[in-house]
Write an enzyme that holds these catalytic residues in place. Structure first.
Site, short mmCIF file in Angstrom:
data_model
loop_
_atom_site.label_atom_id
_atom_site.label_comp_id
_atom_site.label_asym_id
_atom_site.label_seq_id
_atom_site.Cartn_x
_atom_site.Cartn_y
_atom_site.Cartn_z
N LYS A 1 0.83 -1.23 -0.12
CA LYS A 1 -0.06 -0.04 -0.24
C LYS A 1 0.88 1.26 0.12
CE LYS A 1 -1.86 2.70 2.86
NZ LYS A 1 -1.74 4.31 1.91
N GLU B 1 9.88 1.11 10.66
CA GLU B 1 10.86 2.10 10.20
C GLU B 1 10.25 3.38 10.77
OE1 GLU B 1 12.83 4.69 9.12
OE2 GLU B 1 13.03 3.93 7.24
N CYS C 1 13.55 10.31 7.53
CA CYS C 1 13.30 9.81 9.00
C CYS C 1 14.77 10.15 9.51
CB CYS C 1 13.02 8.76 8.96
SG CYS C 1 13.73 7.48 7.63
N GLU D 1 9.47 15.51 16.06
CA GLU D 1 9.80 15.24 14.54
C GLU D 1 9.24 16.37 13.96
OE1 GLU D 1 8.88 11.62 12.27
OE2 GLU D 1 11.06 11.75 11.65
P1 NAP Z 1 1.86 8.01 8.28
O1 NAP Z 1 0.39 8.30 8.62
O2 NAP Z 1 2.70 7.50 9.24
O3 NAP Z 1 1.89 7.39 6.84
C1 NAP Z 1 2.83 6.26 6.61
C2 NAP Z 1 2.06 5.26 5.79
O4 NAP Z 1 1.07 4.55 6.87
C3 NAP Z 1 1.24 5.80 4.54
O5 NAP Z 1 1.04 4.70 3.64
C4 NAP Z 1 -0.27 6.06 5.36
O6 NAP Z 1 -1.47 5.95 4.39
C5 NAP Z 1 -0.14 4.80 6.17
N1 NAP Z 1 -1.51 4.84 7.37
C6 NAP Z 1 -1.70 5.94 8.01
N2 NAP Z 1 -2.49 5.72 9.05
C7 NAP Z 1 -2.62 4.22 8.91
C8 NAP Z 1 -3.37 3.27 9.71
N3 NAP Z 1 -4.17 3.51 10.89
N4 NAP Z 1 -3.25 1.87 9.57
C9 NAP Z 1 -2.29 1.50 8.49
N5 NAP Z 1 -1.61 2.44 7.70
C10 NAP Z 1 -1.94 3.94 7.99
O7 NAP Z 1 2.93 9.41 7.93
P2 NAP Z 1 2.22 10.60 7.45
O8 NAP Z 1 0.90 11.07 8.06
O9 NAP Z 1 2.12 10.77 6.19
O10 NAP Z 1 3.25 11.72 8.08
C11 NAP Z 1 3.15 12.21 9.35
C12 NAP Z 1 4.53 12.10 9.90
O11 NAP Z 1 5.08 11.12 9.75
C13 NAP Z 1 5.48 13.02 9.16
O12 NAP Z 1 5.50 14.38 9.56
C14 NAP Z 1 6.66 12.54 9.83
O13 NAP Z 1 7.13 12.91 11.24
C15 NAP Z 1 6.40 10.99 9.74
N6 NAP Z 1 6.98 10.22 8.71
C16 NAP Z 1 7.97 9.39 8.95
C17 NAP Z 1 8.51 8.97 7.71
C18 NAP Z 1 9.80 7.89 7.75
O14 NAP Z 1 10.50 7.68 6.89
N7 NAP Z 1 10.12 7.56 8.97
C19 NAP Z 1 7.81 8.82 6.62
C20 NAP Z 1 6.63 9.71 6.42
C21 NAP Z 1 6.30 10.44 7.48
P3 NAP Z 1 -1.99 7.33 4.10
O15 NAP Z 1 -0.90 7.74 3.04
O16 NAP Z 1 -2.87 7.17 3.47
O17 NAP Z 1 -1.91 8.27 5.16
#
Ligand code: NAP
Ligand code: MG
Length: 501
Positions: free
Chosen positions: A199, A274, A308, A405
């Site tokens: 996904k 991760e 990250c 973060e």
């Molecule tokens: P996120 O919500 O953690 O999204 C990462 C993935 O998880 C996306 O594919 C997302 O889908 C999915 N997801 C979201 N909620 C879920 C749930 N309840 N169950 C299963 N999968 C789920 O990250 P974000 O909202 O895009 O970004 C928010 C923050 O996360 C950023 O500001 C940053 O701090 C952190 N982040 C960290 C990394 C890293 O590489 N470690 C990467 C991105 C973001 P959707 O795309 O539909 O939300």
């Protein structure tokens, strides 16, 4: 092997890809969502809709998981030799390399990063990951183990282990390196003989879907790789909770990582994570200060800080603090921010309106907490999701901008006096993903590398990645290691076989 596509052909191909609503890949077929719904993905440089994409939810995930289950349990995938499996993964790398321009362009349009970066880093690193992992397919070996069994005196045994694929794997990836994160996940899973439901992030589903076309062209059997775009709360949550999934691999926020762990409890599927970071980057006065300035700037500004492992806490030994901070601020001011498609752009927009709000909110919080911006500090322009590369000073450890973060181009610089006092301060974080050290004193560098609680430590460099080098987090930055030999543990399990002779 390099691409031979002309600019006009490239434009036509990309326009064609964006023109029709993109379908999802389930059981070897491109299908609409069962609900018939689609969702938009945006160009973050303009805020305009780039394409419509099939919106997968629980029903589509269920179909995809069942296809992956069939392909694993009874399909041709499990009967393929390790050599043939490796060849398919290698072939995918070759195809991806041939289409580098298309992938780089699509990545830039969907994610916002400069085309030069997508072309030089994201796509070639994805190619390399498939090649590196392809080689492992034929090297997954067990061992023979001499056993003694004291309670059966006189008996002899032949005991050995098998390394077997973990099964059907659900993979949920973020938007910061959309294609590369797909490669980090797919390459080892496929090399190990697993089948996959992937996904992609809702913000950036396009390159994963284009990769799906190459997966078919390469000749992977139906159901081995299924790609279901959709929202996290629906598609992602359904995948994490599905009882026929053996393992879930997730990259994203620590907050969602915890939801994944809860969702996985139903069938106790294996979980690897991760997650986020707030990585310390430490500059000593005995470093090559100019190199450290360049390194500190790229540690935070590469990929617009949407990494990250971004070096977001810059600790500088007091005698060189002003020089380093002024140097990083000068570099920040010279960064050309603009559309990733424009030649000469160093930094594109943030990925989404939501991320822009999040970063701007943190800038406000930082100022209220008493920080000052030596460079940047605000949103840039009216159109698209641009923010200025920012260097914050007058920061203290307990401030939210130092603890949380931000995931944007914002670094908090903090002076230190005593290297001994530095270790607890650098480790004062719920995260433990990465760290940087700048010094010419090798003993000091390795002592500190050992004392820092982080999964990766870079000495006199930063953001150096290689398919062979394991990556992952201490503390709340994650579970397990991706890449290198370590990742094989995430996608295989050991079976012990014992024979009485
Ligand atoms: P996120 O919500 O953690 O999204 C990462 C993935 O998880 C996306 O594919 C997302 O889908 C999915 N997801 C979201 N909620 C879920 C749930 N309840 N169950 C299963 N999968 C789920 O990250 P974000 O909202 O895009 O970004 C928010 C923050 O996360 C950023 O500001 C940053 O701090 C952190 N982040 C960290 C990394 C890293 O590489 N470690 C990467 C991105 C973001 P959707 O795309 O539909 O939300
Ligand atoms: Mg987008």
């Amino acid at each position: 092997m390099a691409t031979t596509i002309s600019p006009a052909q490239l434009d036509a191909r990309v326009a064609e890809f964006l023109d029709k609503p993109r379908k999802m890949l389930i059981d070897g077929k491109w299908v609409d969502a069962i609900s018939g719904k689609t969702f938009p993905t945006y160009n973050p440089a303009t805020g305009e809709v780039l394409a419509q994409v099939a919106e997968g939810d629980a029903a589509d995930i269920d179909a995809a998981v069942k296809a992956a289950r069939r392909a694993f349990d009874s399909g041709p995938w499990s009967r393929l030799t390790a050599s043939d499996r490796g060849k398919l993964v290698w072939k995918l790398a070759d195809l991806l390399e041939r289409h580098i321009e298309e992938f780089a362009t699509l990545e830039t349009l969907d994610n916002g990063k400069p085309l030069t970066v997508a072309r030089a880093a994201d796509v070639p690193l994805a190619v390399d990951m498939f090649r590196y992992m392809a080689g492992w397919a034929t090297k997954l070996e067990g061992t023979t183990i001499p056993i003694s069994v004291p309670y059966t005196p006189g008996a002899n045994y032949h005991a050995y282990t098998l390394r077997e694929p973990v099964g059907v794997v659900g993979q949920i990836i973020p938007w910061n390196f959309p294609l590369l994160m797909a490669a980090w996940k797919l390459a080892p899973a496929l090399a190990c003989g697993c089948t996959v439901v992937l996904k992609p992030a809702e913000q950036t589903p396009l390159t994963a879907l284009l990769l799906g076309e190459l997966i078919q062209e390469a000749g992977f059997p139906d159901g081995v790789v299924n790609i279901v775009p959709g929202y996290g709360e629906t598609a992602g949550a359904a995948l994490a909770a599905h009882d026929l999934v053996d393992k879930i691999a997730f990259t994203g926020s620590t907050e969602v990582g915890k939801l994944i762990v809860h969702a996985a409890t139903g069938n106790l599927k294996k979980v690897s994570l991760e997650l986020g970071g707030k990585s310390p980057n430490v500059v000593f006065q005995d470093s090559d200060v100019e190199a450290a300035i360049g390194g500190a700037a790229s540690a935070i500004f590469f990929n617009h800080g949407q990494c990250c492992c971004a070096g977001s806490r810059l600790y500088v030994e007091r005698p060189v603090f002003d020089r380093v901070v002024e140097g990083v601020a000068a570099k920040a001011k010279k960064i050309k921010v603009g559309s990733g498609m424009e030649p000469g752009t160093h930094m594109g927009p943030l990925v989404s309106e939501e991320q822009l709000q999040r970063v701007c909110n943190y800038l406000e919080i930082g100022m209220k907490e008493g920080a000052t911006a030596m460079a940047g500090g605000k949103k840039l322009g009216e159109k698209g999701y641009f923010v200025e590369p920012t260097v914050l000073v007058n920061t203290k450890e307990d401030m939210r901008v130092v603890q949380e973060e931000i995931f944007g181009p914002v670094v908090a610089a903090i002076p230190f006096d005593d290297p001994e006092e530095l270790v607890p301060r650098a480790n004062n974080s719920m995260y433990g993903l990465a760290a940087g050290i700048w010094t010419k004193d090798i003993s000091k560098a390795h002592r500190l590398a050992s004392a820092l609680r982080a999964g990766t430590v870079w000495i006199n460099c930063y953001n150096i990645f290689d398919a062979a080098l394991p990556f992952g987090g201490y503390k709340q930055s994650g579970w397990g290691r991706e890449m290198g030999k370590d990742v094989l543990n995430l996608y295989t399990q050991t079976k012990a076989v014992c024979t009485r002779l």
